[in-house]
Design an enzyme around this catalytic site. Structure first.
Site, PDB file in Angstrom:
ATOM      1  N   PHE A  84     -46.930   9.219  36.893  1.00 20.40           N
ATOM      2  CA  PHE A  84     -47.085  10.028  35.541  1.00 20.40           C
ATOM      3  C   PHE A  84     -46.598  11.294  35.592  1.00 20.40           C
ATOM      4  O   PHE A  84     -47.210  12.059  34.644  1.00 20.40           O
ATOM      5  CB  PHE A  84     -48.623   9.545  34.843  1.00 20.40           C
ATOM      6  CG  PHE A  84     -48.411   9.086  33.739  1.00 20.40           C
ATOM      7  CD1 PHE A  84     -47.489   8.354  33.024  1.00 20.40           C
ATOM      8  CD2 PHE A  84     -49.784   9.263  32.755  1.00 20.40           C
ATOM      9  CE1 PHE A  84     -47.569   8.181  31.714  1.00 20.40           C
ATOM     10  CE2 PHE A  84     -49.798   9.037  31.620  1.00 20.40           C
ATOM     11  CZ  PHE A  84     -48.647   8.287  30.768  1.00 20.40           C
ATOM     12  N   ARG A 119     -37.080  28.889  35.462  1.00 23.77           N
ATOM     13  CA  ARG A 119     -38.351  29.120  34.316  1.00 23.77           C
ATOM     14  C   ARG A 119     -39.589  28.782  34.899  1.00 23.77           C
ATOM     15  O   ARG A 119     -40.591  29.623  34.691  1.00 23.77           O
ATOM     16  CB  ARG A 119     -37.937  28.242  33.274  1.00 23.77           C
ATOM     17  CG  ARG A 119     -38.888  28.384  32.116  1.00 23.77           C
ATOM     18  CD  ARG A 119     -38.777  27.022  31.234  1.00 23.77           C
ATOM     19  NE  ARG A 119     -38.753  25.644  31.964  1.00 23.77           N
ATOM     20  CZ  ARG A 119     -39.838  25.017  32.014  1.00 23.77           C
ATOM     21  NH1 ARG A 119     -41.122  25.565  31.655  1.00 23.77           N
ATOM     22  NH2 ARG A 119     -39.989  23.804  32.838  1.00 23.77           N
ATOM     23  N   HIS A 122     -22.199   7.436  29.301  1.00 22.47           N
ATOM     24  CA  HIS A 122     -22.073   6.493  30.205  1.00 22.47           C
ATOM     25  C   HIS A 122     -22.271   7.153  31.570  1.00 22.47           C
ATOM     26  O   HIS A 122     -22.708   6.315  32.469  1.00 22.47           O
ATOM     27  CB  HIS A 122     -20.617   5.773  30.375  1.00 22.47           C
ATOM     28  CG  HIS A 122     -19.604   6.921  30.450  1.00 22.47           C
ATOM     29  ND1 HIS A 122     -19.310   7.699  29.339  1.00 22.47           N
ATOM     30  CD2 HIS A 122     -18.817   7.152  31.688  1.00 22.47           C
ATOM     31  CE1 HIS A 122     -18.192   8.491  29.914  1.00 22.47           C
ATOM     32  NE2 HIS A 122     -18.003   8.187  31.231  1.00 22.47           N
ATOM     33  N   LYS A 123     -22.120   8.401  31.820  1.00 17.55           N
ATOM     34  CA  LYS A 123     -22.329   9.213  33.205  1.00 17.55           C
ATOM     35  C   LYS A 123     -24.052   8.931  33.515  1.00 17.55           C
ATOM     36  O   LYS A 123     -24.307   8.624  34.662  1.00 17.55           O
ATOM     37  CB  LYS A 123     -21.920  10.342  33.280  1.00 17.55           C
ATOM     38  CG  LYS A 123     -20.418  10.264  33.028  1.00 17.55           C
ATOM     39  CD  LYS A 123     -19.614  11.743  33.311  1.00 17.55           C
ATOM     40  CE  LYS A 123     -18.221  11.398  32.924  1.00 17.55           C
ATOM     41  NZ  LYS A 123     -17.514  12.979  33.323  1.00 17.55           N
ATOM     42  N   GLU A 163     -41.661  14.986  26.406  1.00 20.53           N
ATOM     43  CA  GLU A 163     -41.116  16.073  25.591  1.00 20.53           C
ATOM     44  C   GLU A 163     -40.864  15.523  24.152  1.00 20.53           C
ATOM     45  O   GLU A 163     -41.137  16.366  23.327  1.00 20.53           O
ATOM     46  CB  GLU A 163     -39.754  16.521  26.316  1.00 20.53           C
ATOM     47  CG  GLU A 163     -39.799  17.201  27.744  1.00 20.53           C
ATOM     48  CD  GLU A 163     -40.609  18.598  27.555  1.00 20.53           C
ATOM     49  OE1 GLU A 163     -40.578  19.176  26.589  1.00 20.53           O
ATOM     50  OE2 GLU A 163     -41.295  18.828  28.646  1.00 20.53           O
ATOM     51  N   SER A 194     -45.332  18.793  29.252  1.00 22.98           N
ATOM     52  CA  SER A 194     -45.495  17.507  29.071  1.00 22.98           C
ATOM     53  C   SER A 194     -46.196  16.671  30.171  1.00 22.98           C
ATOM     54  O   SER A 194     -46.218  15.355  30.067  1.00 22.98           O
ATOM     55  CB  SER A 194     -43.973  16.787  28.569  1.00 22.98           C
ATOM     56  OG  SER A 194     -43.237  17.069  29.718  1.00 22.98           O
ATOM     57  N   HIS A 195     -46.168  17.316  31.311  1.00 23.39           N
ATOM     58  CA  HIS A 195     -46.827  16.525  32.572  1.00 23.39           C
ATOM     59  C   HIS A 195     -47.936  17.215  33.105  1.00 23.39           C
ATOM     60  O   HIS A 195     -48.231  17.168  34.145  1.00 23.39           O
ATOM     61  CB  HIS A 195     -45.687  16.216  33.537  1.00 23.39           C
ATOM     62  CG  HIS A 195     -44.637  15.280  33.068  1.00 23.39           C
ATOM     63  ND1 HIS A 195     -43.714  15.827  32.324  1.00 23.39           N
ATOM     64  CD2 HIS A 195     -44.721  14.029  33.034  1.00 23.39           C
ATOM     65  CE1 HIS A 195     -43.135  14.595  31.847  1.00 23.39           C
ATOM     66  NE2 HIS A 195     -43.610  13.577  32.332  1.00 23.39           N
TER      67      HIS A 195
HETATM   68  P1  NDP Z   1     -35.381  19.360  31.401  1.00 25.25           P
HETATM   69  O1  NDP Z   1     -34.153  18.951  30.458  1.00 25.25           O
HETATM   70  O2  NDP Z   1     -36.431  20.323  30.354  1.00 25.25           O
HETATM   71  O3  NDP Z   1     -35.156  20.390  32.507  1.00 25.25           O
HETATM   72  C1  NDP Z   1     -34.442  19.469  33.429  1.00 25.25           C
HETATM   73  C2  NDP Z   1     -33.986  20.302  34.410  1.00 25.25           C
HETATM   74  O4  NDP Z   1     -32.822  21.573  34.083  1.00 25.25           O
HETATM   75  C3  NDP Z   1     -35.111  21.250  34.976  1.00 25.25           C
HETATM   76  O5  NDP Z   1     -34.897  21.485  36.537  1.00 25.25           O
HETATM   77  C4  NDP Z   1     -34.742  22.718  34.368  1.00 25.25           C
HETATM   78  O6  NDP Z   1     -35.504  23.772  35.196  1.00 25.25           O
HETATM   79  C5  NDP Z   1     -33.515  22.607  34.350  1.00 25.25           C
HETATM   80  N1  NDP Z   1     -32.931  23.529  33.097  1.00 25.25           N
HETATM   81  C6  NDP Z   1     -33.480  23.557  31.844  1.00 25.25           C
HETATM   82  N2  NDP Z   1     -32.697  24.443  31.135  1.00 25.25           N
HETATM   83  C7  NDP Z   1     -31.955  25.132  31.934  1.00 25.25           C
HETATM   84  C8  NDP Z   1     -31.007  26.138  31.581  1.00 25.25           C
HETATM   85  N3  NDP Z   1     -30.693  26.516  30.579  1.00 25.25           N
HETATM   86  N4  NDP Z   1     -30.127  26.639  32.787  1.00 25.25           N
HETATM   87  C9  NDP Z   1     -30.504  25.952  34.019  1.00 25.25           C
HETATM   88  N5  NDP Z   1     -31.173  24.933  34.153  1.00 25.25           N
HETATM   89  C10 NDP Z   1     -31.902  24.557  33.262  1.00 25.25           C
HETATM   90  O7  NDP Z   1     -36.498  18.447  31.569  1.00 25.25           O
HETATM   91  P2  NDP Z   1     -36.573  16.754  31.184  1.00 25.25           P
HETATM   92  O8  NDP Z   1     -36.940  16.651  29.771  1.00 25.25           O
HETATM   93  O9  NDP Z   1     -35.213  15.976  31.689  1.00 25.25           O
HETATM   94  O10 NDP Z   1     -37.673  16.292  32.118  1.00 25.25           O
HETATM   95  C11 NDP Z   1     -39.013  16.915  32.288  1.00 25.25           C
HETATM   96  C12 NDP Z   1     -40.227  16.447  33.189  1.00 25.25           C
HETATM   97  O11 NDP Z   1     -40.367  15.107  32.983  1.00 25.25           O
HETATM   98  C13 NDP Z   1     -39.503  16.620  34.681  1.00 25.25           C
HETATM   99  O12 NDP Z   1     -40.299  17.124  35.314  1.00 25.25           O
HETATM  100  C14 NDP Z   1     -39.383  15.073  35.019  1.00 25.25           C
HETATM  101  O13 NDP Z   1     -39.734  14.640  36.485  1.00 25.25           O
HETATM  102  C15 NDP Z   1     -40.695  14.690  34.218  1.00 25.25           C
HETATM  103  N6  NDP Z   1     -40.569  13.108  34.105  1.00 25.25           N
HETATM  104  C16 NDP Z   1     -41.215  12.222  34.693  1.00 25.25           C
HETATM  105  C17 NDP Z   1     -40.934  10.630  34.648  1.00 25.25           C
HETATM  106  C18 NDP Z   1     -42.026   9.845  35.301  1.00 25.25           C
HETATM  107  O14 NDP Z   1     -41.700   8.685  35.347  1.00 25.25           O
HETATM  108  N7  NDP Z   1     -42.889  10.208  36.174  1.00 25.25           N
HETATM  109  C19 NDP Z   1     -40.095  10.127  33.675  1.00 25.25           C
HETATM  110  C20 NDP Z   1     -39.148  11.229  33.000  1.00 25.25           C
HETATM  111  C21 NDP Z   1     -39.504  12.489  33.118  1.00 25.25           C
HETATM  112  P3  NDP Z   1     -36.626  24.717  34.728  1.00 25.25           P
HETATM  113  O15 NDP Z   1     -37.956  23.629  34.813  1.00 25.25           O
HETATM  114  O16 NDP Z   1     -37.019  25.678  35.487  1.00 25.25           O
HETATM  115  O17 NDP Z   1     -36.594  24.748  33.181  1.00 25.25           O
HETATM  116  O1  PYC Z   2     -41.830  11.872  30.128  1.00 26.87           O
HETATM  117  O2  PYC Z   2     -40.415  10.202  30.317  1.00 26.87           O
HETATM  118  C1  PYC Z   2     -41.487  10.933  30.501  1.00 26.87           C
HETATM  119  C2  PYC Z   2     -42.488  10.248  31.396  1.00 26.87           C
HETATM  120  C3  PYC Z   2     -42.573   8.792  31.728  1.00 26.87           C
HETATM  121  C4  PYC Z   2     -43.475   8.810  32.952  1.00 26.87           C
HETATM  122  C5  PYC Z   2     -44.075   9.916  33.202  1.00 26.87           C
HETATM  123  N1  PYC Z   2     -43.219  10.936  32.221  1.00 26.87           N
END
Ligand code: NDP
Ligand code: PYC
Length: 332
Positions: free
Chosen positions: A120, A306, A228-229, A187, A46-47
């Site tokens: 991004f 992963r 809320h957390k 995602e 997704s990134h």
């Molecule tokens: P996920 O929910 O997929 O993962 C969140 C974290 O939990 C990761 O460190 C992941 O490790 C870990 N994890 C996932 N499954 C397990 C498991 N079963 N056991 C242990 N650890 C686990 O990610 P999100 O959907 O929350 O976010 C995805 C990406 O989006 C991130 O990289 C984030 O920085 C990016 N993002 C960027 C934004 C921006 O403004 N630039 C805004 C929002 C998100 P692993 O990677 O090894 O699976």
């Molecule tokens: O996946 O939420 C997201 C996001 C926002 C900006 C970059 N990634």
């Protein structure tokens, strides 16, 4: 979903060509293409290339300066500040990491305030870079309103990721990187594109109803993780990546944004801590006891594992064919 296999070198070249065609200079195109290549390498789909149309849109609309030349400065021995010159964040971050790490080595703890930047990407590249230098890293960034605070049905917070990295001598660092939304917007968009459901609790549809259909959530709002957390942590990110570093909130970023679909202007907060200075000589050995306990539990894995497993595979990556065709068009 139909895919096409691209080597990691082809991923980089495709990203670089799109960015340079849209007006980025070598330093900026290289920094973003490297970040995108690392994301595809680690399965952060997704990134990765998925973000290139958004990066290109910001260059074409003129919102982002593809020739930004950000220069970090040390404003106190423990505080690095960097004006991002309205560029994409990867170049500024790459240029700040060494100065931040060196300030943390000197003072035991140091912080970075990055402003006038457009983020991004995933957040793990910045915290992992600190952990590779033996430091504990923390980073957060806000975005645009997409998440309803707990109890509400209207978006106010960004998807506001936080990342934490812990150095492990003779091992890969432990790296956590997560949106404070129940799921990153990227995602949800990919689930919608590929026709997958998402867990109930990810977001609300346009009428405020719970739904597992990502296409409906794209018309409504995301929810914070953990009610809320998570909402409180997202609020914390708004404050830390906003007023604390001298930048705006997600809702202010949206007010200023031109709606081109790419990232808005915003700030990032990064913290670096030297665990030896803070915790003493035994810090690393002691931490390993926790990891040993965790890994002894059946069915669990450490965050970041992963990605690091994916990284060992140096072969090609399967990328959505329509995306690749679109990018080839953008690259000319
Ligand atoms: P996920 O929910 O997929 O993962 C969140 C974290 O939990 C990761 O460190 C992941 O490790 C870990 N994890 C996932 N499954 C397990 C498991 N079963 N056991 C242990 N650890 C686990 O990610 P999100 O959907 O929350 O976010 C995805 C990406 O989006 C991130 O990289 C984030 O920085 C990016 N993002 C960027 C934004 C921006 O403004 N630039 C805004 C929002 C998100 P692993 O990677 O090894 O699976
Ligand atoms: O996946 O939420 C997201 C996001 C926002 C900006 C970059 N990634």
């Amino acid at each position: 979903m139909s895919t096409v296999a691209l080597t990691l070198d082809e991923v980089y070249q495709l990203a670089y060509a799109c960015l340079s065609k849209a007006g980025a200079d070598h330093a900026n195109a290289d920094a973003v293409a490297t970040t995108v290549q690392r994301a595809e390498r680690d399965g952060s789909v997704s990134h990765g290339l998925f973000r290139i149309p958004g990066y290109v849109a910001t260059l074409e609309s003129g919102k982002v300066n593809g020739k930004a030349d950000p220069q970090p400065e040390l404003v106190t021995p423990a505080l690095v500040r960097c004006h991002g010159q309205n560029g994409h964040a990867p170049l500024a971050i790459a240029r700040c990491v060494d100065m931040l790490a060196s300030a943390a080595n000197t003072c035991g703890i140091a912080a970075l305030s990055l402003t006038h930047s457009h983020h991004f990407a995933a957040l793990w590249p910045e915290t992992e870079a600190l952990a590779e230098r033996g430091l504990v890293g923390f980073a957060c960034v806000s975005y645009m309103p997409m998440v309803a605070p707990a109890g509400g049905k209207e978006a106010l917070f960004g998807t506001n990721p936080i990342s934490f990295a812990w150095p492990r001598p003779n091992n890969i660092p432990l790296v956590v990187d997560m949106a404070t939304a129940a799921m990153a917007m990227g995602e949800v968009q990919i689930a919608a594109r590929d026709g997958h459901k998402v867990p109930i609790g990810t977001g609300l549809g346009a009428q405020g109803e719970l739904t597992d259909d990502p296409r409906e959530i794209l018309k409504g709002v995301l929810l914070p993780f953990g009610a809320h957390k998570g909402s409180a942590i997202s609020m914390m990110v708004e404050l830390m990546a906003g007023p604390m570093v001298g930048e705006g909130f997600s809702f202010e970023a949206a007010e200023e944004d031109n709606g081109d679909g790419g990232p808005p202007q915003g700030g990032e907060f990064i913290l670096a801590i030297d665990p030896k200075v803070m915790g003493g000589d035994n810090w690393a050995e002691h931490a390993e006891k926790l990891f040993e306990k965790l890994e002894a539990i059946e069915g669990i894995r450490l965050p970041g594992q992963r990605r690091h497993k994916m990284r060992k595979d140096t072969g090609s990556r399967e990328v959505n064919i329509e995306l690749v065709e679109k990018l080839r068009g953008l690259a000319g």
